[in-house]
Design a protein around this motif. Structure first.
Motif, short mmCIF file in Angstrom:
data_model
loop_
_atom_site.label_atom_id
_atom_site.label_comp_id
_atom_site.label_asym_id
_atom_site.label_seq_id
_atom_site.Cartn_x
_atom_site.Cartn_y
_atom_site.Cartn_z
N ARG A 177 -7.74 4.00 -4.11
CA ARG A 177 -6.90 4.40 -3.15
C ARG A 177 -6.91 3.90 -1.82
O ARG A 177 -8.06 3.00 -1.55
N CYS A 178 -5.87 3.88 -1.00
CA CYS A 178 -5.92 3.02 0.17
C CYS A 178 -7.12 3.54 1.22
O CYS A 178 -7.54 4.90 1.00
N GLU A 179 -7.91 2.62 1.76
CA GLU A 179 -9.15 3.07 2.27
C GLU A 179 -9.02 3.68 3.63
O GLU A 179 -9.95 4.20 4.44
N ARG A 180 -7.68 3.71 3.97
CA ARG A 180 -7.38 4.21 5.35
C ARG A 180 -6.52 5.60 5.25
O ARG A 180 -7.29 6.48 6.01
N CYS A 181 -5.60 5.50 4.42
CA CYS A 181 -5.01 7.02 4.43
C CYS A 181 -5.14 7.85 3.09
O CYS A 181 -4.59 9.02 2.97
N SER A 241 -3.55 7.05 0.20
CA SER A 241 -2.57 7.08 -0.84
C SER A 241 -2.99 6.09 -1.84
O SER A 241 -3.67 5.34 -1.99
N LEU A 274 -1.06 -0.60 -3.80
CA LEU A 274 -2.50 -1.03 -3.18
C LEU A 274 -2.31 -2.39 -3.22
O LEU A 274 -2.02 -3.06 -4.24
N LEU A 297 -5.31 -1.52 1.19
CA LEU A 297 -4.47 -1.10 2.21
C LEU A 297 -3.28 -0.75 1.11
O LEU A 297 -2.87 -1.39 0.20
N CYS A 298 -2.68 0.46 1.58
CA CYS A 298 -1.33 0.94 0.78
C CYS A 298 -0.08 0.06 1.29
O CYS A 298 -0.14 -0.26 2.31
N GLY A 308 3.73 0.98 4.43
CA GLY A 308 2.37 1.61 4.10
C GLY A 308 1.43 0.96 5.46
O GLY A 308 1.77 0.46 6.54
N CYS A 309 0.04 1.29 5.10
CA CYS A 309 -0.87 0.61 6.17
C CYS A 309 -1.04 -1.00 6.02
O CYS A 309 -1.19 -1.48 7.19
N HIS A 310 -0.60 -1.43 5.07
CA HIS A 310 -0.68 -3.05 4.92
C HIS A 310 0.23 -3.62 6.05
O HIS A 310 0.03 -4.45 6.65
#
Length: 106
Positions: free
Chosen positions: A23-27, A29, A33, A55-56, A64-66
């Motif tokens: 999963r995304c290490e930030r959110c 999700s 990935l 990151l997602c 996403g986060c990326h």
């Protein structure tokens, strides 16, 4: 303590990290990935655990986060804190290891 020079291009560490994180290490999700560099390859960043985060979202599509990371909406300090938690070290130690591996004296 001396750290060995790290190959700039190390697909093995990217593959390992991708298989460890589901999963995304930030959110958190689980969609789309990707392994991202905190210090980008273009800025001299290298493939080592302390410089990589899952990151997602697709960076190429600004999703996403990326995508947010590429747009500058996420500070490096936030990403280094997340990596430090994962690795069991401090954020400052992350930065120092990366800079040493890049050839800087710290």
């Amino acid at each position: 303590m001396m750290f060995p020079k790290v190959k700039k291009d190390n697909k093995k560490v990217i593959k390992e990290l991708r298989s460890e994180q589901d999963r995304c290490e930030r959110c958190g999700s689980m969609n789309n990935l990707e392994v991202a560099h905190v210090i980008s390859r273009g800025a001299g960043g290298i493939d080592m655990r302390e410089n990589l985060i899952v990151l997602c979202g697709k960076a190429s599509m600004s999703q996403g986060c990326h995508g947010a990371n590429h747009r500058g909406e996420i500070k490096d300090s936030e990403l280094f804190k997340l990596i430090a938690q994962r690795e069991g070290i401090t954020a400052e130690t992350c930065r120092k290891r990366i800079r040493r591996a890049m050839g800087y004296k710290v």
